[in-house]
Design a protein around this motif. Structure first.
Motif: not given
Length: 219
Positions: A74-77, A81-86, A185-187, A214-219
């Motif tokens: 699972i990807l937690l986002y 805050h534009r972050t992901v938790l790994l 940060p996702f970036a 997904g959640p950052y497709r419009h970034s």
């Protein structure tokens, strides 16, 4: 008497040599024999089968398959805050095959162990990150190494909320797990894919999905 065949192995399994013998979905494949090579924890089998090639001729083939069960990741986002938790943990196979220290950054994941994919990934998210998630979004299902490993991996995504405090480590200590969380940060996570700092296939696939669909497709 052989453990895993006639008598239970240490996980209580029998009849492990019968798995795959009754497959009928492909008329070009005729299963001839299944031999269990190891069933210490997961199961290593050698299957002998006849295969009809595209030109019509048949050949006798043998393949070894490693059966560790199916899994989920699972990807937690957090879009605010534009972050992901790994996670970060030691992976011996990567270490012995050239990774500098074996410490891989990954999405939370684990085997189903008899649960549904959704139940399993909620369990793994809690065990590996300390986060309780709601209903996860199903992304896709993938055979990660179909040449030798039977595992089908179920991919999910879900939002998470930052916690006031985090534990020093996660995972099941009795199973030798020592897992740290890594919030990025996702970036930055995408940049780490490009540099090789993130080298885990399932994690790369979910990060790219997040960027494309997904959640950052419009970034």
């Amino acid at each position: 008497m052989t453990a895993g065949l006639d008598t239970p192995d240490r996980r209580g399994r029998t009849g492990l040599d019968r798995h795959g013998r009754d497959l009928t979905g492909n008329p070009r494949v005729r299963i001839e024999d299944v031999e269990v090579l190891s069933c210490d924890w997961y199961v290593l089998r050698r299957t002998t089968f006849d295969y009809r090639h595209s030109d019509g001729h048949w050949s006798r083939e043998q393949r070894e398959t490693y059966d560790r069960g199916d899994g989920a990741t699972i990807l937690l986002y957090n879009t605010d805050h534009r972050t992901v938790l790994l996670t970060r943990q030691f992976r011996l196979p990567a270490y012995v095959n050239g990774h500098p220290d074996g410490m891989l950054i990954e999405t939370a994941a684990g085997l189903l162990d008899g649960d549904s994919p959704e139940e399993a990934i909620r369990r793994e998210a809690a065990e590996e990150t300390g986060h309780i998630i709601g209903t996860p979004e199903r992304v896709f299902e993938v055979y990660m190494s179909p040449g030798s490993v039977t595992e089908r991996l179920h991919f999910f995504a879900a939002p998470y909320r930052p916690q006031a405090s985090a534990a020093d480590g996660y995972g099941i200590a009795a199973e030798g797990e020592d897992i740290a969380t890594v919030e990025l940060p996702f970036a930055e996570a995408l940049a780490m894919v490009r540099t090789g700092a993130i080298a885990d296939a399932k994690t790369i696939m979910l990060l790219q999905w997040a960027a494309l669909d997904g959640p950052y497709r419009h970034s």
